[in-house]
Design a protein around this motif. Sequence first.
Motif, PDB file in Angstrom:
ATOM      1  N   CYS A  54      14.012  38.381  -9.124  1.00 42.28           N
ATOM      2  CA  CYS A  54      13.883  37.006  -8.607  1.00 42.28           C
ATOM      3  C   CYS A  54      13.022  36.154  -9.530  1.00 42.28           C
ATOM      4  O   CYS A  54      13.365  35.013  -9.826  1.00 42.28           O
ATOM      5  N   TRP A  57      14.927  35.322 -12.667  1.00 45.75           N
ATOM      6  CA  TRP A  57      15.868  34.207 -12.473  1.00 45.75           C
ATOM      7  C   TRP A  57      15.174  32.879 -12.743  1.00 45.75           C
ATOM      8  O   TRP A  57      15.664  32.051 -13.494  1.00 45.75           O
ATOM      9  N   HIS A  58      14.003  32.707 -12.134  1.00 45.51           N
ATOM     10  CA  HIS A  58      13.280  31.446 -12.297  1.00 45.51           C
ATOM     11  C   HIS A  58      12.704  31.278 -13.698  1.00 45.51           C
ATOM     12  O   HIS A  58      12.680  30.176 -14.232  1.00 45.51           O
ATOM     13  N   TRP A  61      15.822  30.061 -15.962  1.00 46.45           N
ATOM     14  CA  TRP A  61      16.193  28.636 -15.973  1.00 46.45           C
ATOM     15  C   TRP A  61      15.045  27.764 -16.442  1.00 46.45           C
ATOM     16  O   TRP A  61      15.263  26.722 -17.049  1.00 46.45           O
ATOM     17  N   ALA A  62      13.800  28.192 -16.194  1.00 45.51           N
ATOM     18  CA  ALA A  62      12.663  27.419 -16.698  1.00 45.51           C
ATOM     19  C   ALA A  62      12.594  27.508 -18.227  1.00 45.51           C
ATOM     20  O   ALA A  62      12.288  26.518 -18.902  1.00 45.51           O
ATOM     21  N   TRP A  74      21.846  26.754 -18.367  1.00 48.19           N
ATOM     22  CA  TRP A  74      20.774  27.286 -17.528  1.00 48.19           C
ATOM     23  C   TRP A  74      21.218  28.532 -16.772  1.00 48.19           C
ATOM     24  O   TRP A  74      20.442  29.438 -16.563  1.00 48.19           O
ATOM     25  N   ALA A  78      19.445  32.152 -16.645  1.00 43.51           N
ATOM     26  CA  ALA A  78      18.970  32.685 -15.373  1.00 43.51           C
ATOM     27  C   ALA A  78      19.571  34.056 -15.075  1.00 43.51           C
ATOM     28  O   ALA A  78      18.846  35.001 -14.740  1.00 43.51           O
ATOM     29  N   CYS A  82      17.465  37.522 -15.203  1.00 40.74           N
ATOM     30  CA  CYS A  82      17.409  38.252 -13.942  1.00 40.74           C
ATOM     31  C   CYS A  82      17.874  39.696 -14.136  1.00 40.74           C
ATOM     32  O   CYS A  82      17.192  40.646 -13.731  1.00 40.74           O
TER      33      CYS A  82
END
Length: 97
Positions: A54, A57-58, A61-62, A74, A78, A82
């Motif tokens: 999790c 994933w963040h 994209w960040a 993105w 992600a 992940c």
Amino acid sequence: MELISLLTWSVVAFGLAWVIADSKLTYPFRKAWADTQRSSPAVFLLALFECPACLGWHLGWAGYLFGIAPFTSWWQAAFFTCGSSLLLAKYVGMLDE
């Protein structure tokens, strides 16, 4: 994309996720949050925060948003981050608990 940039991104993102989610450096903050928050949404958010996939994933994209991740969209960043974080967490034994 070069293979070396993907491998480097995977290791760096997993290292950052490990420091944030599972290291002794952030343990006092995570424990304090868990002790003060008794509601189920707050505990659920903490569980998501401590999950390597999790958090990967963040971070993916960040990383794309800030131009660090070596991807063209993105969702590629992600999903790749992940999946690689999940595999590395399993390999190093983070998920054996």
